[in-house]
Design an enzyme around this catalytic site. Structure first.
Site, PDB file in Angstrom:
ATOM      1  N   SER A   1       0.871  -1.317  -0.033  1.00 50.49           N
ATOM      2  CA  SER A   1       0.051  -0.067  -0.041  1.00 50.49           C
ATOM      3  C   SER A   1       0.816   1.170   0.133  1.00 50.49           C
ATOM      4  O   SER A   1       2.095   1.205   0.233  1.00 50.49           O
ATOM      5  CB  SER A   1      -0.944  -0.030   1.132  1.00 50.49           C
ATOM      6  OG  SER A   1      -0.158   0.344   2.446  1.00 50.49           O
ATOM      7  N   GLY A   2       0.426   2.358  -0.320  1.00 50.78           N
ATOM      8  CA  GLY A   2       0.863   3.879  -0.305  1.00 50.78           C
ATOM      9  C   GLY A   2       0.315   4.634   0.432  1.00 50.78           C
ATOM     10  O   GLY A   2      -1.005   4.499   0.786  1.00 50.78           O
ATOM     11  N   ARG A   3       0.932   5.647   1.015  1.00 51.79           N
ATOM     12  CA  ARG A   3       0.303   6.455   2.195  1.00 51.79           C
ATOM     13  C   ARG A   3       0.882   7.775   2.026  1.00 51.79           C
ATOM     14  O   ARG A   3       1.821   7.961   1.527  1.00 51.79           O
ATOM     15  CB  ARG A   3       0.547   5.959   3.615  1.00 51.79           C
ATOM     16  CG  ARG A   3       0.005   4.572   4.095  1.00 51.79           C
ATOM     17  CD  ARG A   3       0.733   3.912   5.304  1.00 51.79           C
ATOM     18  NE  ARG A   3       2.221   3.564   5.093  1.00 51.79           N
ATOM     19  CZ  ARG A   3       2.365   2.553   4.188  1.00 51.79           C
ATOM     20  NH1 ARG A   3       1.457   1.735   3.800  1.00 51.79           N
ATOM     21  NH2 ARG A   3       3.313   2.228   3.982  1.00 51.79           N
TER      22      ARG A   3
ATOM     23  N   HIS B   1      14.851   5.008   0.449  1.00 54.16           N
ATOM     24  CA  HIS B   1      14.487   3.444   0.821  1.00 54.16           C
ATOM     25  C   HIS B   1      13.490   3.473   1.992  1.00 54.16           C
ATOM     26  O   HIS B   1      14.231   4.060   3.087  1.00 54.16           O
ATOM     27  CB  HIS B   1      15.840   2.732   0.922  1.00 54.16           C
ATOM     28  CG  HIS B   1      15.533   1.244   1.034  1.00 54.16           C
ATOM     29  ND1 HIS B   1      16.384   0.289   1.869  1.00 54.16           N
ATOM     30  CD2 HIS B   1      14.376   0.449   1.353  1.00 54.16           C
ATOM     31  CE1 HIS B   1      15.748  -0.928   1.811  1.00 54.16           C
ATOM     32  NE2 HIS B   1      14.588  -0.757   1.279  1.00 54.16           N
ATOM     33  N   ASP B   2      12.630   2.823   2.031  1.00 59.61           N
ATOM     34  CA  ASP B   2      11.726   3.119   3.167  1.00 59.61           C
ATOM     35  C   ASP B   2      12.049   2.766   4.480  1.00 59.61           C
ATOM     36  O   ASP B   2      11.933   3.094   5.520  1.00 59.61           O
ATOM     37  CB  ASP B   2      10.197   2.560   2.828  1.00 59.61           C
ATOM     38  CG  ASP B   2      10.580   1.055   2.586  1.00 59.61           C
ATOM     39  OD1 ASP B   2      11.591   0.373   2.646  1.00 59.61           O
ATOM     40  OD2 ASP B   2       9.375   0.418   2.188  1.00 59.61           O
ATOM     41  N   THR B   3      13.336   1.735   4.440  1.00 59.80           N
ATOM     42  CA  THR B   3      13.845   1.240   5.683  1.00 59.80           C
ATOM     43  C   THR B   3      14.800   2.400   6.187  1.00 59.80           C
ATOM     44  O   THR B   3      14.947   2.520   7.331  1.00 59.80           O
ATOM     45  CB  THR B   3      14.658  -0.030   5.499  1.00 59.80           C
ATOM     46  OG1 THR B   3      13.792  -1.035   4.810  1.00 59.80           O
ATOM     47  CG2 THR B   3      14.964  -0.590   6.785  1.00 59.80           C
TER      48      THR B   3
ATOM     49  N   THR C   1       5.531  -5.804   5.395  1.00 56.61           N
ATOM     50  CA  THR C   1       5.734  -6.981   4.329  1.00 56.61           C
ATOM     51  C   THR C   1       7.077  -7.902   4.290  1.00 56.61           C
ATOM     52  O   THR C   1       7.014  -8.935   4.322  1.00 56.61           O
ATOM     53  CB  THR C   1       5.470  -6.390   3.053  1.00 56.61           C
ATOM     54  OG1 THR C   1       4.139  -6.016   2.796  1.00 56.61           O
ATOM     55  CG2 THR C   1       5.520  -7.729   1.964  1.00 56.61           C
TER      56      THR C   1
ATOM     57  N   GLY D   1       4.252  -1.115  10.445  1.00 67.40           N
ATOM     58  CA  GLY D   1       3.035  -1.978  10.669  1.00 67.40           C
ATOM     59  C   GLY D   1       2.945  -3.174  11.490  1.00 67.40           C
ATOM     60  O   GLY D   1       2.023  -3.376  12.382  1.00 67.40           O
TER      61      GLY D   1
END
Length: 502
Positions: free
Chosen positions: A16-18, A238-240, A261, A407
């Site tokens: 998903s995107g936010r 990078h999201d991490t 994920t 999450g």
């Protein structure tokens, strides 16, 4: 009234995107979710793609909603790693980007092993061997018409930032996941690029987090209401990398688990660990904000649980997650186990069946959805335990606390099992660590806040709700489970039992 800055963090995960607006100032960190949208792959002609145009649509819708709520001072994007888009001579996208789970890279590690010196590649890039790394994907695409026609390669967040600004760039934290980037020099490695038969000019100039990439284009401004020229900032794209900025650590002796994920389990270091022992342990060195290194291992993560839920729903057997977790919590500890790092769990499909078959190689077979869920969570906790212990040995860094962000921090059972298995206290939260880390780097770039990572994290710790889990239970149970999981498999053990819903 304390002056604040309002920035928009666009955080794209694998499912998903936010679009989240964040008000930031001294002692203030307040986030509002403006828009959430699905990120679903599309398979066409046997190839799994990202629907990147739909993602851009979701981003622009979120920007419109954010602007309706008030002025926007800056925007930044973070996303998953390794995947990319190719631009042609006219600056247009040459086809939808391919998904890292696509099977075009099956067997690519064996091919790379015959072409490259793995030890030399690791000493340069610090990256663990994974078939879906950008190096592997480009190797699988050699000779393709798209690659031959490409003028520029942009990682996913860089591609989306290009559509917002018209500026091509490569933010270093995501570039460092390609296995084409020098982890020490923080620059593209010309020898690895040349090995692919590609020109170095295909890869744009690398920029550090905190750099203003450019301003919002007039056509984007017309569609979204965002003021033209609004700064688009390079953060930990990078999201991490952004999630690690969003770890509310109070001292440097922490491990983090960015849990979604995927589960990224790691330590924050000042320099990469490029030893042969590190390479043999398949540990990876990804670059972080403020010159740091994210020394980590990838674990399959909640993908396994998400895929089980999809499978059960497709059969009309769906159960609310809270109810599933409640049932799983009542099951005995460490009874059903699989290796959560096993590549067999990478692809979509009948995840409960694969888990049952894999568990049967180590012991009892889970029979119900609750037992399958307990198997997943216990196995993840053991994988976290193994990774944290090994990373401490390889880096010489002692860990005193584990921070679970993302999450998965909302999964109280998983957090408690992690504390029990690792024998360390666990701090859970924030859930939107990537978006908050993204926003903090933006706000600092605009001068709204000051300081290094300790000061940014102090703001997080003082403003965000956190949950604490102390280790409990019998430590011998987890030690025995680890021994059982990694004992030689029984090749004669088979199972035809089906997982049922009760």
């Amino acid at each position: 009234m304390t002056p604040t800055t309002r920035v928009v963090a666009i955080d794209l995960g694998a499912s998903s995107g936010r679009v989240i607006s964040v008000r930031v100032g001294p002692g203030i960190l307040e986030a509002v979710e403006e828009h959430r949208f699905p990120n679903e792959p599309v398979t066409v002609a046997g190839t799994m793609h990202w629907d990147v145009l739909r993602l851009m649509h979701g981003i622009e819708h979120g920007l419109r909603r954010a602007r309706l709520a008030g002025p926007v001072d800056a925007i930044a994007i973070d996303s998953w790693a390794v995947d990319y888009g190719l631009l042609g001579a006219d600056g247009r996208l040459l086809g939808n980007p391919v998904h890292y789970r696509d099977d075009r890279t099956v067997g690519i590690l064996e091919r790379l092993g015959s072409e490259l010196d793995a030890a030399a590649v690791y000493r340069t890039t610090g990256l663990q061997q994974q078939r879906f790394n950008t190096l592997g994907q480009l190797t699988a695409s050699r000779g393709s018409a798209q690659l031959a026609a490409a003028r520029r390669l942009l990682m996913i967040p860089d591609l989306l930032a290009y559509w917002l600004t018209g500026v091509e760039s490569a933010e270093v934290t995501n570039a460092s996941t390609t296995q084409l980037f020098d982890a020490t020099r923080r620059a593209w490695d010309p020898e690895l690029v040349a090995h692919l038969g590609l020109p170095l000019e295909l890869f744009p100039v690398a920029v550090e987090p905190g750099t203003v990439i450019g301003g919002v284009l007039p056509d984007v401004a017309r569609r979204t209401g965002i003021d033209p020229g609004t700064p688009v900032v390079a953060v930990g794209s990078h999201d991490t990398a952004s999630a690690v900025v969003g770890v509310p650590a109070q001292n440097p002796d922490f491990a983090y688990i960015s849990c979604g994920t995927w589960s990224l389990v790691g330590l924050e270091l000042d320099a990469p660990v490029l030893t042969d022992a590190s390479r043999e342990a398949n540990a990876t060195n990804e670059l972080g904000v403020d010159g740091t290194v994210r020394y980590l291992r990838n674990t399959m993560g909640l993908w396994m649980l998400q895929e089980c839920q999809r499978h059960w729903a497709s059969r009309g057997e769906s159960v609310p997650l809270d109810e599933l977790l409640g049932r799983a919590g009542a099951e005995p500890v460490a009874t059903w186990l699989v290796d959560a790092d096993d590549e067999q769990f990478l692809a979509p499909g009948d995840m409960p069946g694969r888990i049952a078959r894999a568990a049967g190689e180590h012991g009892p077979v889970p029979q119900t959805p609750a037992q399958v869920v307990r198997c997943i969570l216990d196995s993840l906790a053991l994988a976290y335990r193994r990774s944290i212990a090994r990373l401490q040995e390889l880096s010489g860094r002692e860990v005193r606390v584990v921070h679970v962000v993302g999450g998965g921090s909302q999964n109280a059972l998983l957090c408690q099992l992690t504390a029990d298995a690792c024998r360390l206290p666990v701090v859970a939260g924030p859930t939107e660590a990537a978006a908050l880390g993204n926003a903090l780097v933006q706000a600092r770039a605009l001068g709204a806040i000051a300081g290094g990572l300790p000061e940014l994290r102090a703001l997080l710790a003082s403003t965000q709700p956190l949950r604490f889990h102390q280790p409990g239970g019998d430590p011998h149970v987890w030690a025995d489970a680890a021994d059982r999981l990694h004992a030689p498999r029984n090749p004669h053990r088979t199972t035809t039992q089906k997982v049922r819903l009760t």
